[in-house]
Design an enzyme around this catalytic site. Structure first.
Site, mmCIF file in Angstrom:
data_model
loop_
_atom_site.group_PDB
_atom_site.id
_atom_site.type_symbol
_atom_site.label_atom_id
_atom_site.label_comp_id
_atom_site.label_asym_id
_atom_site.label_seq_id
_atom_site.Cartn_x
_atom_site.Cartn_y
_atom_site.Cartn_z
ATOM 1 N N LYS A 1 39.656 60.192 46.577
ATOM 2 C CA LYS A 1 40.945 60.125 45.852
ATOM 3 C C LYS A 1 40.852 60.865 44.509
ATOM 4 O O LYS A 1 41.699 61.674 44.178
ATOM 5 C CB LYS A 1 41.363 58.657 45.616
ATOM 6 C CG LYS A 1 41.496 57.835 46.891
ATOM 7 C CD LYS A 1 41.954 56.417 46.602
ATOM 8 C CE LYS A 1 40.980 55.583 45.803
ATOM 9 N NZ LYS A 1 39.674 55.337 46.461
ATOM 10 N N ARG B 1 46.923 48.340 44.556
ATOM 11 C CA ARG B 1 45.786 47.936 45.382
ATOM 12 C C ARG B 1 45.980 46.574 46.020
ATOM 13 O O ARG B 1 45.106 46.118 46.750
ATOM 14 C CB ARG B 1 44.553 47.859 44.491
ATOM 15 C CG ARG B 1 43.532 48.936 44.726
ATOM 16 C CD ARG B 1 42.547 48.816 43.601
ATOM 17 N NE ARG B 1 41.260 49.298 43.909
ATOM 18 C CZ ARG B 1 40.776 50.443 43.448
ATOM 19 N NH1 ARG B 1 41.520 51.240 42.738
ATOM 20 N NH2 ARG B 1 39.546 50.773 43.719
ATOM 21 N N ARG C 1 26.846 59.734 44.384
ATOM 22 C CA ARG C 1 27.700 60.204 43.270
ATOM 23 C C ARG C 1 26.983 60.056 41.919
ATOM 24 O O ARG C 1 26.396 59.035 41.624
ATOM 25 C CB ARG C 1 29.015 59.406 43.253
ATOM 26 C CG ARG C 1 29.904 59.805 42.087
ATOM 27 C CD ARG C 1 31.317 59.329 42.237
ATOM 28 N NE ARG C 1 31.438 57.883 42.328
ATOM 29 C CZ ARG C 1 32.587 57.250 42.497
ATOM 30 N NH1 ARG C 1 33.707 57.937 42.617
ATOM 31 N NH2 ARG C 1 32.629 55.946 42.573
ATOM 32 N N ARG D 1 27.450 55.517 38.383
ATOM 33 C CA ARG D 1 28.379 54.457 37.987
ATOM 34 C C ARG D 1 27.769 53.097 38.315
ATOM 35 O O ARG D 1 27.118 52.950 39.350
ATOM 36 C CB ARG D 1 29.695 54.632 38.756
ATOM 37 C CG ARG D 1 30.865 55.011 37.874
ATOM 38 C CD ARG D 1 32.062 55.426 38.654
ATOM 39 N NE ARG D 1 32.686 54.350 39.423
ATOM 40 C CZ ARG D 1 33.822 54.478 40.088
ATOM 41 N NH1 ARG D 1 34.481 55.633 40.071
ATOM 42 N NH2 ARG D 1 34.334 53.485 40.765
ATOM 43 N N ARG E 1 32.953 46.271 47.503
ATOM 44 C CA ARG E 1 34.210 47.003 47.257
ATOM 45 C C ARG E 1 34.900 47.365 48.576
ATOM 46 O O ARG E 1 36.125 47.340 48.667
ATOM 47 C CB ARG E 1 33.930 48.268 46.435
ATOM 48 C CG ARG E 1 33.617 47.948 44.974
ATOM 49 C CD ARG E 1 32.912 49.094 44.273
ATOM 50 N NE ARG E 1 33.672 50.320 44.218
ATOM 51 C CZ ARG E 1 33.134 51.519 43.993
ATOM 52 N NH1 ARG E 1 31.842 51.650 43.806
ATOM 53 N NH2 ARG E 1 33.902 52.575 43.956
HETATM 54 P P1 AP5 Z 1 35.643 60.417 44.711
HETATM 55 O O1 AP5 Z 1 36.655 61.494 44.706
HETATM 56 O O2 AP5 Z 1 35.038 60.037 43.407
HETATM 57 O O3 AP5 Z 1 36.196 59.153 45.508
HETATM 58 P P2 AP5 Z 1 37.257 58.044 45.095
HETATM 59 O O4 AP5 Z 1 38.051 57.750 46.303
HETATM 60 O O5 AP5 Z 1 37.990 58.440 43.854
HETATM 61 O O6 AP5 Z 1 36.225 56.868 44.808
HETATM 62 P P3 AP5 Z 1 36.184 55.742 43.678
HETATM 63 O O7 AP5 Z 1 34.848 55.065 43.849
HETATM 64 O O8 AP5 Z 1 36.456 56.303 42.322
HETATM 65 O O9 AP5 Z 1 37.330 54.841 44.142
HETATM 66 P P4 AP5 Z 1 37.539 53.373 43.868
HETATM 67 O O10 AP5 Z 1 38.908 53.215 44.367
HETATM 68 O O11 AP5 Z 1 36.547 52.425 44.411
HETATM 69 O O12 AP5 Z 1 37.259 53.258 42.301
HETATM 70 P P5 AP5 Z 1 38.217 53.184 41.039
HETATM 71 O O13 AP5 Z 1 37.601 53.992 39.992
HETATM 72 O O14 AP5 Z 1 39.634 53.420 41.417
HETATM 73 O O15 AP5 Z 1 34.469 60.875 45.722
HETATM 74 C C1 AP5 Z 1 33.315 60.097 45.890
HETATM 75 C C2 AP5 Z 1 32.099 60.996 46.022
HETATM 76 O O16 AP5 Z 1 32.221 61.778 47.201
HETATM 77 C C3 AP5 Z 1 31.954 62.010 44.876
HETATM 78 O O17 AP5 Z 1 30.598 62.187 44.598
HETATM 79 C C4 AP5 Z 1 32.568 63.302 45.420
HETATM 80 O O18 AP5 Z 1 31.973 64.451 44.875
HETATM 81 C C5 AP5 Z 1 32.264 63.180 46.914
HETATM 82 N N1 AP5 Z 1 33.320 63.760 47.750
HETATM 83 C C6 AP5 Z 1 34.665 63.631 47.581
HETATM 84 N N2 AP5 Z 1 35.322 64.258 48.564
HETATM 85 C C7 AP5 Z 1 34.379 64.774 49.385
HETATM 86 C C8 AP5 Z 1 34.435 65.535 50.591
HETATM 87 N N3 AP5 Z 1 35.600 65.880 51.161
HETATM 88 N N4 AP5 Z 1 33.277 65.897 51.170
HETATM 89 C C9 AP5 Z 1 32.080 65.547 50.609
HETATM 90 N N5 AP5 Z 1 31.952 64.845 49.467
HETATM 91 C C10 AP5 Z 1 33.093 64.459 48.856
HETATM 92 O O19 AP5 Z 1 38.129 51.619 40.684
HETATM 93 C C11 AP5 Z 1 36.929 51.067 40.193
HETATM 94 C C12 AP5 Z 1 37.145 49.576 39.924
HETATM 95 O O20 AP5 Z 1 38.193 49.402 38.942
HETATM 96 C C13 AP5 Z 1 37.606 48.733 41.120
HETATM 97 O O21 AP5 Z 1 36.515 48.310 41.932
HETATM 98 C C14 AP5 Z 1 38.304 47.567 40.404
HETATM 99 O O22 AP5 Z 1 37.360 46.668 39.878
HETATM 100 C C15 AP5 Z 1 39.004 48.265 39.234
HETATM 101 N N6 AP5 Z 1 40.373 48.699 39.589
HETATM 102 C C16 AP5 Z 1 40.829 49.981 39.593
HETATM 103 N N7 AP5 Z 1 42.122 50.009 39.967
HETATM 104 C C17 AP5 Z 1 42.493 48.728 40.201
HETATM 105 C C18 AP5 Z 1 43.704 48.116 40.632
HETATM 106 N N8 AP5 Z 1 44.816 48.849 40.904
HETATM 107 N N9 AP5 Z 1 43.713 46.773 40.800
HETATM 108 C C19 AP5 Z 1 42.636 46.022 40.512
HETATM 109 N N10 AP5 Z 1 41.448 46.537 40.107
HETATM 110 C C20 AP5 Z 1 41.373 47.886 39.952
#
Ligand code: AP5
Length: 215
Positions: free
Chosen positions: A13, A88, A127, A160, A171
């Protein structure tokens, strides 16, 4: 254009959001990034948020909804937005619908990037980001040139806190239990499109652009 990116942790994402935001000039609103900034500030709120995030749990809806309400009223959202990691839960989605209605806005597309659990664990355990300039790497899919050092400023790469295997598994469970019901929620409103995330970054981006341009 008002867009939401949905999908399990590590589906890509954030990676896609950066490119979409730059190509279509949309503000990239990542609740994860907003919360990580608060954690970095060392505030009491940051400490509280950190306790949820490092445990792989969701931040309570009330705090998330309030954060997004404030963000939506900023000027840069007037022409559209790109939500990454929000909503979410069903209460977040319902409250978001109400806020948008108040502003006479609609969601144009919800793009759900799918990825298998095995692939999620592989991508997230690889990552890394630079401790100094923040550049992103992945020791499996996008390795740095030398050891675990940044290609741009040679500083150490770090992981991270929530990317260790145990927390990633939590997660994924949270996603399956609390977030995946949103797929049905948005399917009913006719705005949902599912994209296969198990392809190269470029291939996924190409399909997302086609979806956006069909609007
Ligand atoms: P990346 O693009 O970083 O993936 P992502 O989907 O953004 O993953 P996140 O871990 O950031 O998502 P998340 O939803 O768990 O975390 P968030 O920060 O929102 O890609 C991942 C890796 O793969 C990278 O190394 C990239 O280079 C590689 N990659 C990407 N695409 C690729 C491809 N096509 N091929 C190969 N490699 C690839 O949330 C973190 C925490 O915050 C949550 O756990 C929660 O505690 C809190 N939080 C955030 N939002 C909310 C909410 N709305 N409600 C409640 N709690 C929340």
């Amino acid at each position: 254009m008002n867009l939401i990116l949905l999908g399990p942790p590590g589906a890509g994402k954030g990676t896609q959001a950066k490119q979409i935001s730059s190509k279509y000039n949309l503000p990239h609103i990542s609740t994860g990034d907003i919360f990580r900034q608060a954690v970095k500030s060392g505030s009491e709120l940051g400490k509280l948020l950190n306790s949820y995030m490092t445990a792989g749990k969701l931040v309570p809806d009330k705090a998330v909804i309030e954060t997004i309400k404030q963000r939506l009223y900023k000027d840069d959202c007037e022409k559209g937005f790109l939500m990454d990691g929000f909503p979410r839960t069903k209460p977040q989605a319902e409250s978001f619908d109400t806020s948008l209605k108040e502003q006479n806005k609609v969601i144009n597309r919800v793009i759900c990037i799918n990825l298998s659990e095995n692939e999620v664990v592989k991508r997230l355990s690889g990552r890394r980001h630079c401790s100094k300039c923040g550049a992103n790497f992945n020791i499996v899919t996008q390795p740095p040139r030398v050891g675990e050092k940044c290609d741009h400023c040679s500083a150490d790469l770090v992981q991270r806190h929530d990317d260790n295997e145990e927390t990633v598994k939590k997660r994924i469970k949270v996603y399956n239990d609390q977030t995946s019901p949103l797929v049905e929620y948005y399917k009913k409103t006719g705005v949902l499109v599912i994209v296969d995330g198990a392809r190269s970054v470029e291939e996924v981006f190409k399909e997302i652009c086609e979806i956006i341009e069909k609007q």
